[in-house]
Design a protein around this motif. Sequence first.
Motif, PDB file in Angstrom:
ATOM      1  N   SER A 113       0.681  -1.107  -0.143  1.00 38.87           N
ATOM      2  CA  SER A 113       0.139  -0.156  -0.109  1.00 38.87           C
ATOM      3  C   SER A 113       0.722   1.390  -0.091  1.00 38.87           C
ATOM      4  O   SER A 113       2.162   1.074   0.775  1.00 38.87           O
ATOM      5  N   SER A 114       0.472   2.676  -0.979  1.00 38.17           N
ATOM      6  CA  SER A 114       0.761   3.718  -0.726  1.00 38.17           C
ATOM      7  C   SER A 114       1.442   4.253   0.687  1.00 38.17           C
ATOM      8  O   SER A 114       2.235   5.008   0.843  1.00 38.17           O
ATOM      9  N   LYS A 115       0.246   4.068   1.374  1.00 40.47           N
ATOM     10  CA  LYS A 115       0.427   4.218   2.629  1.00 40.47           C
ATOM     11  C   LYS A 115       1.350   3.254   3.965  1.00 40.47           C
ATOM     12  O   LYS A 115       1.990   3.530   4.813  1.00 40.47           O
ATOM     13  N   GLU A 133       2.488   2.498  -9.823  1.00 39.97           N
ATOM     14  CA  GLU A 133       1.300   3.087  -8.778  1.00 39.97           C
ATOM     15  C   GLU A 133      -0.090   2.343  -9.248  1.00 39.97           C
ATOM     16  O   GLU A 133      -0.644   3.010 -10.827  1.00 39.97           O
ATOM     17  N   LYS A 134      -0.837   1.634  -9.083  1.00 42.01           N
ATOM     18  CA  LYS A 134      -1.649   1.432  -9.155  1.00 42.01           C
ATOM     19  C   LYS A 134      -3.306   1.338  -8.022  1.00 42.01           C
ATOM     20  O   LYS A 134      -3.140   0.691  -7.013  1.00 42.01           O
ATOM     21  N   GLU A 135      -4.459   2.454  -8.633  1.00 36.72           N
ATOM     22  CA  GLU A 135      -5.562   2.746  -7.242  1.00 36.72           C
ATOM     23  C   GLU A 135      -6.417   1.407  -7.444  1.00 36.72           C
ATOM     24  O   GLU A 135      -6.603   1.253  -9.131  1.00 36.72           O
ATOM     25  N   ILE A 136      -6.592   0.538  -6.820  1.00 39.39           N
ATOM     26  CA  ILE A 136      -7.741  -0.458  -6.545  1.00 39.39           C
ATOM     27  C   ILE A 136      -8.157  -0.299  -5.974  1.00 39.39           C
ATOM     28  O   ILE A 136      -9.327  -1.200  -5.918  1.00 39.39           O
ATOM     29  N   THR A 141      -4.534   2.801  -2.354  1.00 48.48           N
ATOM     30  CA  THR A 141      -3.464   2.552  -4.022  1.00 48.48           C
ATOM     31  C   THR A 141      -1.910   1.623  -3.640  1.00 48.48           C
ATOM     32  O   THR A 141      -1.313   1.848  -2.925  1.00 48.48           O
ATOM     33  N   VAL A 143       1.920   0.320  -4.529  1.00 48.45           N
ATOM     34  CA  VAL A 143       2.672   0.752  -4.818  1.00 48.45           C
ATOM     35  C   VAL A 143       4.180  -0.578  -5.322  1.00 48.45           C
ATOM     36  O   VAL A 143       3.502  -1.208  -4.599  1.00 48.45           O
TER      37      VAL A 143
END
Length: 150
Positions: A113-115, A133-136, A141, A143
């Motif tokens: 996760s980007s977080k 990066e891909k928002e799911i 998102t 990474v």
Amino acid sequence: MTISHATKEDLPAILQLQYLAYQSEAVLLQNFSIPPLKQTLADLEAEFERGIVLKAEEGGMIVGSVRAYCEDGTARIGKLIVDPAFQGRGIGTALLSAVELVCSAPRYELFTSSKSEKNIRLYERAGYVRFAEKEIGEGITFVYLEKPSI
């Protein structure tokens, strides 16, 4: 600490450790329906059959695990987990290095996760670099990071 191949008998303990380890990720994402918390033993057994599952043990207790499978020249690494009580001791780094040795491939790939800044730092210290990066959905998102084989 020792790292070795998990056996089918280890899978229930690894799944319980996964549920424990991913609690912090669920809190971070404010989402307790993330796939690692919904995975069943049958799902894990299927992963075991198609790839590699390593475990880290300390004092006879499984304190970490990682999975990987090779596909099209890429070792896809996933679910690197460490018991929260044992984090910060190098177990995750050791598991990552071990799975790279066992699942030798021209390229390694993983995502988080980007977080998950702590996870991203661990992977970058190990030589991984971001490539996508891909928002799911649901504000999550991923990474994606990769590392060429040396």
